[in-house]
Write an enzyme that holds these catalytic residues in place. Structure first.
Site, PDB file in Angstrom:
ATOM      1  N   HIS A  43      -9.744  -0.261  -2.210  1.00  0.00           N
ATOM      2  CA  HIS A  43     -10.219   0.255  -0.931  1.00  0.00           C
ATOM      3  C   HIS A  43     -11.379   1.242  -1.070  1.00  0.00           C
ATOM      4  O   HIS A  43     -11.820   1.821  -0.067  1.00  0.00           O
ATOM      5  CB  HIS A  43      -9.087   0.902  -0.113  1.00  0.00           C
ATOM      6  N   CYS A  82      -5.176  -7.253  -3.557  1.00  0.00           N
ATOM      7  CA  CYS A  82      -5.609  -6.878  -2.208  1.00  0.00           C
ATOM      8  C   CYS A  82      -6.591  -7.923  -1.714  1.00  0.00           C
ATOM      9  O   CYS A  82      -7.406  -8.429  -2.485  1.00  0.00           O
ATOM     10  CB  CYS A  82      -6.264  -5.499  -2.233  1.00  0.00           C
ATOM     11  N   HIS A  83      -6.540  -8.232  -0.420  1.00  0.00           N
ATOM     12  CA  HIS A  83      -7.394  -9.301   0.114  1.00  0.00           C
ATOM     13  C   HIS A  83      -8.787  -8.826   0.530  1.00  0.00           C
ATOM     14  O   HIS A  83      -9.593  -9.624   0.986  1.00  0.00           O
ATOM     15  CB  HIS A  83      -6.710  -9.960   1.318  1.00  0.00           C
ATOM     16  N   ASN A  99       0.844  -1.191   0.000  1.00  0.00           N
ATOM     17  CA  ASN A  99       0.000   0.000   0.000  1.00  0.00           C
ATOM     18  C   ASN A  99       0.883   1.247   0.000  1.00  0.00           C
ATOM     19  O   ASN A  99       2.051   1.178   0.374  1.00  0.00           O
ATOM     20  CB  ASN A  99      -0.897   0.005   1.243  1.00  0.00           C
TER      21      ASN A  99
END
Length: 457
Positions: free
Chosen positions: A220, A190-191, A168
């Site tokens: 996000h 990304c998880h 990130n």
């Protein structure tokens, strides 16, 4: 759509075509969680059996620790992988097929505290400060240059390798690298999308295997765009919209491992869900970083609680084997999605992966070309190919548009080593409300983090 069917959950006889002994390089292998978690995932793969795992880190002590643990479990599980470790990036990258990056500039949490707290002192009401807002800019300016250097080496030494980034701020890191190297096979992972696998079966009262879904946006700042039942082909979103509010009021959020209260970090989440009528796939500490009104509704108590426990866990990660031993349970689900994607490329599976970060090629029609977006992707021997999200809601896309200039200006500031562009990235950010204070803040942070940001002067 959205029905990832990973090899670890299938009978291998149904999918096994050929075994290729790949060279997989983990860059930042000494990092908490990442190194051991990814090694454990690779260990679960029959298709990658006999491949070489190269561990690389600039911290020799952390690297050695990861190497010893990996070799211990390789022997204990009687596996055929070859494990190497080196502090030389150039040696690590020779003949690499796949590179996986997860790095941070140290001292990680001390610097993160500055990213989060200092902008508040200048009157900028940001949430969390890791990925968006002023804190996200300083984090980007600090961590992205080393990733650019890594990719410089990849471009010279193993230009055909696939490069997967977990570092990130995902949006701005990926934007910078794909701006400099538009032909590099660079993918952000990304998880957060895994929340759908945990939540949708409960809401819809059906197994995950019976749900088709697609989600997307910016990393996000992403929403569930569509959902339906496989067996009946009926739309499932009406049920999600009806049952979702009550479900999430009582839901122990995705950070339940940190012991948070039910419904934690759902202030911004509910505002978005209720006002835009689409389900966000993550919670306040991420969603709130990009929205100017988020500070007024965010669950700050839960965010701080999560951060405090996350920091403590990371800083004591290697003190107790119980912390990481589950990574090496071959019967457990992989920690991340990257190994499944590598298998999909090697085996030409042509399957749909739920979320990849790639430059926009019409995948979200309201966003400009080449802005890095998070969308589903098809995985096959040709690589990773984004999928257009039809009928993406224009109303929600206006929130995404507020980040486009910030992403571009941040990338240009890093690549051009430009303080002027860094200031303009601040001024383009919806969180920033005072031009004079923004300039003072930038000067202060460059001085405070001069070792990492001094290149801007």
């Amino acid at each position: 759509p959205g029905t990832r069917d990973p090899l670890w959950s299938r009978g291998l006889g149904d999918v096994y075509k050929r075994q290729i002994m790949s060279k997989i390089v983990l860059i930042g292998a000494g990092s908490t969680n990442f190194g051991l978690g990814t090694i454990g995932d690779i260990f679960k793969s029959k298709i990658l059996d006999k491949s070489t795992i190269v561990l690389h880190d600039i911290n020799a002590e952390s690297l050695k620790n990861t190497e010893l643990i990996a070799k211990k479990y390789k022997k204990k599980l009687n596996l055929n992988f070859k494990i190497e470790a080196t502090t030389s990036r150039k040696d690590a990258l020779k003949k690499a097929d796949f590179c996986i990056i997860s790095i941070e500039v140290q001292p990680r949490f001390d610097l993160w505290d500055q990213d989060w707290k200092v902008p508040l002192e200048y009157g900028f009401q940001q949430v969390f400060g890791e990925n968006g807002g002023p804190g996200g800019l300083f984090h980007s300016l600090r961590v992205t240059p080393p990733i650019v250097e890594i990719c410089d080496d990849i471009n010279k030494i193993c230009p055909n390798a696939y490069v997967f980034n977990y570092s990130n701020p995902m949006q701005r890191v990926c934007q910078t690298i794909t701006t400099k190297y538009p032909s590099m096979k660079f993918i952000g992972l990304c998880h957060e999308i895994a929340s759908m696998e945990r939540q949708l079966p409960d809401i819809l009262n059906t197994p995950f295997e019976n749900i088709e879904y697609r989600a997307g946006g910016l990393n996000h700042l992403s929403i569930l765009v569509e959902a339906k039942f496989k067996d009946t082909a009926k739309d499932a979103y009406s049920i999600i919209r009806k049952k979702g509010p009550e479900y999430f009021k009582n839901y122990v959020n995705d950070h339940e491992i940190w012991g948070q209260k039910p419904g934690a970090e759902r202030g911004v989440f509910f505002e978005l869900f209720n006002r835009y009528n689409y389900l966000p796939i993550t919670t306040d500490s991420h969603l709130g970083e990009y929205i100017q009104w988020a500070y007024s509704v965010a669950d700050h108590e839960a965010i701080l609680e999560f951060y405090t426990k996350y920091r403590e866990k990371c800083l004591t990660f290697y003190e107790n084997e119980e912390t990481y031993q589950d990574y090496f349970d071959l019967q457990k689900k992989p920690k991340e999605r990257v190994v499944t994607i590598i298998e999909g490329i090697i085996q030409d599976l042509n399957y749909e992966e739920a979320a990849v970060n790639l430059p926009n090629k019409g995948f979200i029609e309201y966003l400009p070309e080449n802005i890095v977006v998070e969308v589903p992707g098809i995985i096959n021997k040709e690589g990773i190919h984004g999928i257009k999200l039809e009928n993406y809601p224009f109303d929600f896309s206006t929130l995404l548009l507020s980040q486009v200039s910030v992403m571009r200006l941040t990338a240009e500031a890093i690549l051009e080593k430009s303080k002027d562009k860094a200031l303009k990235a601040l001024l383009a950010d919806p969180i920033v409300t005072n031009v004079n204070e923004a300039e003072k803040l930038l000067d202060h942070m460059i001085e405070k983090q001069y070792q990492h940001l001094g290149y801007l002067i």
